[in-house]
Each structure stands twice: as structure tokens, then as C-alpha cells.
Design a protein around this motif. Structure first.
Motif, PDB file in Angstrom:
ATOM      1  N   MET A 273       0.318  -1.727   0.019  1.00 23.50           N
ATOM      2  CA  MET A 273      -0.434   0.247  -0.101  1.00 23.50           C
ATOM      3  C   MET A 273       0.923   1.299  -0.149  1.00 23.50           C
ATOM      4  O   MET A 273       0.130   1.681  -0.466  1.00 23.50           O
ATOM      5  CB  MET A 273      -1.066   0.400   0.927  1.00 23.50           C
ATOM      6  CG  MET A 273      -1.819   0.551   0.787  1.00 23.50           C
ATOM      7  SD  MET A 273      -3.061   1.450   0.052  1.00 23.50           S
ATOM      8  CE  MET A 273      -4.038   2.393  -0.193  1.00 23.50           C
ATOM      9  N   ALA A 274       2.187   1.530   1.122  1.00 22.79           N
ATOM     10  CA  ALA A 274       2.815   2.015   0.389  1.00 22.79           C
ATOM     11  C   ALA A 274       3.261   2.944  -0.138  1.00 22.79           C
ATOM     12  O   ALA A 274       3.659   4.150  -0.962  1.00 22.79           O
ATOM     13  CB  ALA A 274       4.288   2.067   2.228  1.00 22.79           C
ATOM     14  N   SER A 275       3.846   2.097  -1.454  1.00 26.01           N
ATOM     15  CA  SER A 275       4.402   2.127  -3.008  1.00 26.01           C
ATOM     16  C   SER A 275       3.316   2.906  -3.422  1.00 26.01           C
ATOM     17  O   SER A 275       3.521   3.737  -4.815  1.00 26.01           O
ATOM     18  CB  SER A 275       5.018   0.670  -2.840  1.00 26.01           C
ATOM     19  OG  SER A 275       3.674  -0.101  -3.658  1.00 26.01           O
ATOM     20  N   LEU A 276       2.036   2.307  -3.126  1.00 27.45           N
ATOM     21  CA  LEU A 276       0.669   2.602  -4.383  1.00 27.45           C
ATOM     22  C   LEU A 276       0.681   4.074  -3.843  1.00 27.45           C
ATOM     23  O   LEU A 276       0.327   4.811  -4.470  1.00 27.45           O
ATOM     24  CB  LEU A 276      -0.810   2.006  -3.515  1.00 27.45           C
ATOM     25  CG  LEU A 276      -0.220   0.314  -4.513  1.00 27.45           C
ATOM     26  CD1 LEU A 276      -1.666  -0.058  -3.857  1.00 27.45           C
ATOM     27  CD2 LEU A 276      -0.018   0.384  -5.845  1.00 27.45           C
ATOM     28  N   VAL A 277       0.671   4.277  -2.647  1.00 29.75           N
ATOM     29  CA  VAL A 277       0.646   6.053  -1.775  1.00 29.75           C
ATOM     30  C   VAL A 277       1.682   6.649  -2.297  1.00 29.75           C
ATOM     31  O   VAL A 277       1.545   8.097  -3.268  1.00 29.75           O
ATOM     32  CB  VAL A 277       1.086   5.480  -0.749  1.00 29.75           C
ATOM     33  CG1 VAL A 277       0.940   8.047  -0.471  1.00 29.75           C
ATOM     34  CG2 VAL A 277      -0.683   5.578  -0.029  1.00 29.75           C
ATOM     35  N   LEU A 278       2.583   6.295  -2.805  1.00 26.81           N
ATOM     36  CA  LEU A 278       4.108   6.865  -3.188  1.00 26.81           C
ATOM     37  C   LEU A 278       3.997   7.608  -4.272  1.00 26.81           C
ATOM     38  O   LEU A 278       5.003   8.170  -5.190  1.00 26.81           O
ATOM     39  CB  LEU A 278       5.154   6.038  -2.332  1.00 26.81           C
ATOM     40  CG  LEU A 278       5.916   6.780  -1.137  1.00 26.81           C
ATOM     41  CD1 LEU A 278       7.111   5.289  -0.806  1.00 26.81           C
ATOM     42  CD2 LEU A 278       6.628   7.526  -0.321  1.00 26.81           C
ATOM     43  N   SER A 279       4.041   6.426  -5.104  1.00 24.84           N
ATOM     44  CA  SER A 279       3.641   6.491  -6.914  1.00 24.84           C
ATOM     45  C   SER A 279       3.134   7.331  -6.959  1.00 24.84           C
ATOM     46  O   SER A 279       3.343   8.597  -7.866  1.00 24.84           O
ATOM     47  CB  SER A 279       3.246   5.764  -7.276  1.00 24.84           C
ATOM     48  OG  SER A 279       3.342   5.868  -8.868  1.00 24.84           O
ATOM     49  N   ALA A 280       1.464   7.750  -6.319  1.00 29.18           N
ATOM     50  CA  ALA A 280       0.249   8.846  -6.431  1.00 29.18           C
ATOM     51  C   ALA A 280       1.487   9.749  -6.174  1.00 29.18           C
ATOM     52  O   ALA A 280       1.159  10.866  -7.225  1.00 29.18           O
ATOM     53  CB  ALA A 280      -0.808   8.768  -5.704  1.00 29.18           C
ATOM     54  N   LEU A 281       2.044  10.099  -5.000  1.00 31.42           N
ATOM     55  CA  LEU A 281       2.578  10.990  -4.589  1.00 31.42           C
ATOM     56  C   LEU A 281       3.393  11.660  -5.819  1.00 31.42           C
ATOM     57  O   LEU A 281       3.534  13.080  -6.086  1.00 31.42           O
ATOM     58  CB  LEU A 281       3.276  10.612  -2.818  1.00 31.42           C
ATOM     59  CG  LEU A 281       2.067  11.012  -1.921  1.00 31.42           C
ATOM     60  CD1 LEU A 281       2.610  11.111  -0.706  1.00 31.42           C
ATOM     61  CD2 LEU A 281       1.269  12.525  -2.266  1.00 31.42           C
ATOM     62  N   PHE A 282       4.036  10.766  -6.411  1.00 26.97           N
ATOM     63  CA  PHE A 282       5.500  10.968  -7.099  1.00 26.97           C
ATOM     64  C   PHE A 282       4.492  11.675  -8.518  1.00 26.97           C
ATOM     65  O   PHE A 282       5.094  12.847  -8.472  1.00 26.97           O
ATOM     66  CB  PHE A 282       5.974   9.734  -7.962  1.00 26.97           C
ATOM     67  CG  PHE A 282       7.123   9.756  -8.667  1.00 26.97           C
ATOM     68  CD1 PHE A 282       8.249  11.302  -8.517  1.00 26.97           C
ATOM     69  CD2 PHE A 282       7.124   9.107 -10.065  1.00 26.97           C
ATOM     70  CE1 PHE A 282       9.229  11.432  -9.663  1.00 26.97           C
ATOM     71  CE2 PHE A 282       7.999   9.171 -10.882  1.00 26.97           C
ATOM     72  CZ  PHE A 282       9.293  10.337 -11.088  1.00 26.97           C
ATOM     73  N   ILE A 283       3.614  11.241  -8.725  1.00 22.55           N
ATOM     74  CA  ILE A 283       2.698  11.695 -10.531  1.00 22.55           C
ATOM     75  C   ILE A 283       2.233  13.018  -9.153  1.00 22.55           C
ATOM     76  O   ILE A 283       2.401  13.879 -10.733  1.00 22.55           O
ATOM     77  CB  ILE A 283       2.089  10.716 -10.801  1.00 22.55           C
ATOM     78  CG1 ILE A 283       2.490   9.428 -11.057  1.00 22.55           C
ATOM     79  CG2 ILE A 283       0.623  11.005 -11.264  1.00 22.55           C
ATOM     80  CD1 ILE A 283       1.136   8.051 -11.678  1.00 22.55           C
ATOM     81  N   PHE A 284       1.144  13.404  -8.683  1.00 24.65           N
ATOM     82  CA  PHE A 284       0.728  14.585  -8.641  1.00 24.65           C
ATOM     83  C   PHE A 284       1.770  15.279  -8.429  1.00 24.65           C
ATOM     84  O   PHE A 284       1.630  16.423  -8.913  1.00 24.65           O
ATOM     85  CB  PHE A 284       1.162  14.147  -6.169  1.00 24.65           C
ATOM     86  CG  PHE A 284       0.073  15.680  -5.866  1.00 24.65           C
ATOM     87  CD1 PHE A 284      -0.955  16.136  -6.621  1.00 24.65           C
ATOM     88  CD2 PHE A 284       0.758  16.258  -5.527  1.00 24.65           C
ATOM     89  CE1 PHE A 284      -1.535  17.601  -6.325  1.00 24.65           C
ATOM     90  CE2 PHE A 284       0.339  18.062  -5.108  1.00 24.65           C
ATOM     91  CZ  PHE A 284      -0.794  18.048  -5.497  1.00 24.65           C
ATOM     92  N   THR A 285       3.564  15.000  -7.267  1.00 24.69           N
ATOM     93  CA  THR A 285       4.629  16.498  -7.233  1.00 24.69           C
ATOM     94  C   THR A 285       5.201  16.594  -8.854  1.00 24.69           C
ATOM     95  O   THR A 285       4.704  17.953  -9.772  1.00 24.69           O
ATOM     96  CB  THR A 285       5.656  15.649  -7.236  1.00 24.69           C
ATOM     97  OG1 THR A 285       5.241  15.996  -5.512  1.00 24.69           O
ATOM     98  CG2 THR A 285       6.853  16.952  -6.745  1.00 24.69           C
TER      99      THR A 285
END
Length: 170
Positions: free
Chosen positions: A1-13
Motif C-alpha cells: 500500500m505504501a508503494s501505491l501512495v508513493l507512486s501517486a505522490l510522485f505523479i502528483f508532484t
């Protein structure tokens, strides 16, 4: 789950950076600044491809899609905020004063701004229209100077692109 959130945050940034650069690039195009438009466009395209690649790796991850959309929306606001802070370009101010136009114009001139007075007739009688073209970063200073003399003065602003000559306060 943490990797999914980090991926979304990376895309957001990435999207925030991409769209902020797009906003700045468009402003450079409008203002005729070719070198900056090219530079912002190059970086923007690179960042966009990185963000899109990350989204396309897992289209079933809704967090990535939300990060992409939220980054786009946030990037618009961030780009506008950056543009307001750097305030590149020139603005034409039109100041309309009902009774203190000459004083307003003299006050502006004393502060180093060029001011052209034009007599006019408004809804309630005689007015003075003062034209004043300034650097965008000086708009707030001019507004303050006008209000010191005539708090009731009407002030409008238009972005302009100087073509030739005139007085510009450095």
C-alpha cells in the motif's frame, strides 16, 4: 500500500511541476520571451512524459489517476502564484480621479513614474484620466501612491507589451 501512495505522490508532484511550467511557458510566449518559452517548454515536456509513463504503468491504480488529476489542478494554481511573484512584464494603469487628478499625477511623477493627464467627463461631471505604464512589480506601489492622494480614484490595469520608446522606470 505504501508503494501505491508513493507512486501517486510522485505523479502528483510531477504534474504540479509540469502544469506550473506550462503556465509560465504560456506567459513567456504571450510576452515574446522566446528563450524562456523554449526552456520551460523543454522541461515541461520532459516532466509530462515522466508523469504519463508512471500513470500508464498501472492504470488500475486509482491513486495514480487521482494524483495525476490533482497534480494538474494544483499545478495551475502554483503556476499562477509563481507568475504573480516574479511579475514579469509591463502594465498600463488607467487612473480616474474626480477632483484630485493633477495632484495624483504630480505625486506619481515625484515618485519617478511617468503620468499623462487627460481631461474627461464622467457620469457625474469632470474627471482626470491619468495614464501610467509601469513594470508589473510596481503596480502595488502605484496603487498605494494614488490612494495617498485620492482614496476614491478608480484604477484599472491591462497587461501590455511595449513596442517603442517612452519612459520606463528601472
Amino acid at each position: 500500500m505504501a508503494s501505491l501512495v508513493l507512486s501517486a505522490l510522485f505523479i502528483f508532484t510531477l504534474r504540479v511541476i509540469d502544469v506550473a511550467l506550462m503556465t509560465l511557458r504560456m506567459l513567456m510566449v504571450v510576452r515574446g520571451r522566446k528563450t524562456l518559452a523554449w526552456l520551460f517548454g523543454f522541461i515541461q515536456a520532459f516532466v509530462f512524459v515522466l508523469a504519463l509513463r508512471q500513470v500508464l504503468t498501472d492504470l488500475s491504480n486509482w491513486l495514480n489517476l487521482i494524483g495525476y488529476a490533482a497534480g494538474f489542478a494544483t499545478g495551475n494554481v502554483v503556476g499562477m502564484m509563481i507568475e504573480e511573484r516574479i511579475a514579469l512584464g509591463h502594465t498600463h494603469l488607467r487612473i480616474i480621479s474626480t477632483g484630485r487628478g493633477a495632484e495624483v499625477a504630480e505625486h506619481l511623477r515625484a515618485a519617478g513614474f511617468a503620468a499623462t493627464e487627460i481631461p474627461g467627463r464622467g457620469m457625474n461631471g469632470t474627471v482626470t484620466v491619468i495614464n501610467c505604464s509601469v513594470l508589473r512589480k510596481s503596480v502595488e506601489e502605484v496603487r498605494r501612491l494614488v490612494e495617498e492622494v485620492d482614496p476614491q480614484a478608480m484604477i484599472t490595469a491591462e497587461d501590455i507589451r511595449p513596442v517603442r520608446r517612452g519612459f520606463w522606470r528601472a
